[in-house]
Scaffold this active site. Structure first.
Site, PDB file in Angstrom:
ATOM      1  N   TYR A 132      56.086  47.967  28.677  1.00  0.00           N
ATOM      2  CA  TYR A 132      57.190  48.611  29.385  1.00  0.00           C
ATOM      3  C   TYR A 132      58.460  47.766  29.378  1.00  0.00           C
ATOM      4  O   TYR A 132      59.516  48.242  29.771  1.00  0.00           O
ATOM      5  CB  TYR A 132      56.821  48.868  30.847  1.00  0.00           C
ATOM      6  CG  TYR A 132      55.612  49.735  31.070  1.00  0.00           C
ATOM      7  CD1 TYR A 132      54.971  50.373  30.024  1.00  0.00           C
ATOM      8  CD2 TYR A 132      55.096  49.904  32.344  1.00  0.00           C
ATOM      9  CE1 TYR A 132      53.856  51.155  30.233  1.00  0.00           C
ATOM     10  CE2 TYR A 132      53.988  50.692  32.570  1.00  0.00           C
ATOM     11  CZ  TYR A 132      53.357  51.309  31.516  1.00  0.00           C
ATOM     12  OH  TYR A 132      52.253  52.082  31.745  1.00  0.00           O
ATOM     13  N   LYS A 176      42.302  43.270  27.810  1.00  0.00           N
ATOM     14  CA  LYS A 176      41.503  43.991  26.813  1.00  0.00           C
ATOM     15  C   LYS A 176      41.457  43.137  25.554  1.00  0.00           C
ATOM     16  O   LYS A 176      41.728  43.593  24.448  1.00  0.00           O
ATOM     17  CB  LYS A 176      42.130  45.363  26.545  1.00  0.00           C
ATOM     18  CG  LYS A 176      41.218  46.338  25.812  1.00  0.00           C
ATOM     19  CD  LYS A 176      39.977  46.690  26.582  1.00  0.00           C
ATOM     20  CE  LYS A 176      39.146  47.700  25.776  1.00  0.00           C
ATOM     21  NZ  LYS A 176      37.746  47.735  26.233  1.00  0.00           N
ATOM     22  N   ASP A 209      38.601  48.499  31.045  1.00  0.00           N
ATOM     23  CA  ASP A 209      37.739  49.657  31.263  1.00  0.00           C
ATOM     24  C   ASP A 209      36.605  49.330  32.236  1.00  0.00           C
ATOM     25  O   ASP A 209      36.244  50.155  33.092  1.00  0.00           O
ATOM     26  CB  ASP A 209      37.182  50.186  29.940  1.00  0.00           C
ATOM     27  CG  ASP A 209      36.616  49.094  29.039  1.00  0.00           C
ATOM     28  OD1 ASP A 209      36.865  47.901  29.300  1.00  0.00           O
ATOM     29  OD2 ASP A 209      35.934  49.437  28.054  1.00  0.00           O
ATOM     30  N   ASP A 233      49.363  49.380  35.900  1.00  0.00           N
ATOM     31  CA  ASP A 233      49.899  50.698  36.233  1.00  0.00           C
ATOM     32  C   ASP A 233      48.761  51.686  36.468  1.00  0.00           C
ATOM     33  O   ASP A 233      48.824  52.546  37.356  1.00  0.00           O
ATOM     34  CB  ASP A 233      50.794  51.173  35.085  1.00  0.00           C
ATOM     35  CG  ASP A 233      51.753  52.263  35.511  1.00  0.00           C
ATOM     36  OD1 ASP A 233      51.810  52.579  36.716  1.00  0.00           O
ATOM     37  OD2 ASP A 233      52.454  52.808  34.643  1.00  0.00           O
ATOM     38  N   ASP A 237      47.001  52.643  40.630  1.00  0.00           N
ATOM     39  CA  ASP A 237      46.936  54.032  41.104  1.00  0.00           C
ATOM     40  C   ASP A 237      45.500  54.427  41.434  1.00  0.00           C
ATOM     41  O   ASP A 237      45.250  55.168  42.395  1.00  0.00           O
ATOM     42  CB  ASP A 237      47.512  54.984  40.056  1.00  0.00           C
ATOM     43  CG  ASP A 237      49.030  55.075  40.132  1.00  0.00           C
ATOM     44  OD1 ASP A 237      49.624  54.321  40.921  1.00  0.00           O
ATOM     45  OD2 ASP A 237      49.614  55.897  39.408  1.00  0.00           O
TER      46      ASP A 237
END
Length: 338
Positions: A132, A176, A209, A233, A237
């Protein structure tokens, strides 16, 4: 006197920010508000300017910022949101996004197992780099899109250090690296180096994950999670939903070096309920509590959080939490407890 820049923004932003400001005012601690209610999608559509230099100077001259929401379905370009929120994050170098997730009441949890419902963790996000922070999109005749994720040693080190400063029980670093090895190797090395300087904090690593799976299986295992912009992000949430929903979620964008802070509820502008009087003010009120804490009003911040807990426990809730109160009524219920 402490001066707070206030950007109510779009959609339900002005509705919930009004309740947050009334709550801060009720504390009678003498905070002065500089309200910039012209920074919104309407101004952008009319002028093409998301955030003027004059407005940025006003904001930067305050002690902190309370932001409502940025976003409007009439704006089809990302230039507006990037020009306000991402611009403030970048220009003020608010590199640490701090998202606490704490269950307000047992009946708000979507988890089946009562023993594992009590989430109380903080997710710390690197806020200025990654996908981002300046992703590049290139299209060719073959219709190829390229996004570039950039991590720097300086950026990773300072966010990991800040995350350790917030740890109470332990620290989980999420990446990851099994699929994205270059950035993963940098995060892994700096995390290990920093962990060596904090021998009293239990540390462990999870792939993104697996972290998502374990947040749902047993969120009580987590204390502080630190990760990059895009993984956080998603995970933050998810954690917010486990804690009761996005309507209750608060966040802080912080530069720990300069002390500047921008706090905001994370629910967005919610155009589908704008003007209905049903928006949940809790996320905005708890964002104000985060801001108060950052400004040194620790006891006042604790009082606000306790008032929210009592109001929610007493059933004073908006429809998203199973109640029937309006935005104004829910805010008034918190202030009655305060």
């Amino acid at each position: 006197m402490t001066r707070l820049a206030v950007v109510p923004g779009d959609g339900i932003g002005p509705e919930v920010i009004a309740q947050a400001l009334e709550t801060v005012t009720a504390l009678r601690i003498g905070i002065e508000f500089d309200v910039l209610d012209h920074i919104n999608a309407g101004t952008f559509l009319r002028t093409g300017v998301a955030l003027s230099e004059e407005d940025f100077t006003r904001i930067a001259g305050c002690d902190a910022v309370l932001l409502g929401a940025v976003g409007d379905p009439r704006v089809i370009t990302p230039a507006y949101a990037r020009g306000v929120l991402l611009s403030l994050r970048s220009r003020l170098d608010l590199y640490a996004n701090v998202r606490p997730a704490r269950l307000l009441h047992d009946d708000l949890s979507p988890l089946r197992d009562r023993a594992n419902r009590g989430i109380d963790c903080v997710i710390v996000r690197e806020n200025t780099e990654g996908l981002y922070g300046g992703s590049l999109h290139r299209m060719s005749g073959a219709e190829v899109a390229i996004d570039i994720e950039v991590s720097t040693a300086r950026g990773v080190r300072r966010i990991v250090e800040h995350a350790f400063s917030l740890a109470r029980r332990g620290m989980c670093m999420v990446d990851k690296s099994n699929a994205v090895p270059s950035g993963g190797a940098l995060w892994q090395r700096i995390w290990r180096e920093t962990a060596a300087d904090h021998p009293n904090v239990a540390t462990y690593h999870l792939f993104a994950d697996v972290a998502a799976m374990r947040l749902v299986a047993d969120p009580t295992e987590f204390d502080v999670i630190v990760t990059n912009n895009s993984f956080d992000d998603i995970l933050s949430d998810l954690a917010a939903q486990i804690a009761g929903g996005l309507g209750t979620a608060a966040s802080a964008n912080v530069n720990p070096d300069t002390g500047f802070c921008l706090c905001e509820p994370v629910h967005g502008s919610a155009p589908d309920i704008t003007g209905t009087g049903t928006a949940n003010p809790v996320g905005a009120i708890l964002s104000a509590a985060l801001l108060l804490e950052h400004l040194g009003y620790g006891s006042e911040a604790k009082a606000v959080r306790s008032a929210v807990d009592r109001a929610v426990a007493a059933g004073h809730r908006t429809p998203d939490l199973g109640g029937s109160l309006t935005t104004q009524q829910a805010g008034s219920a918190v202030r009655a407890e305060l």
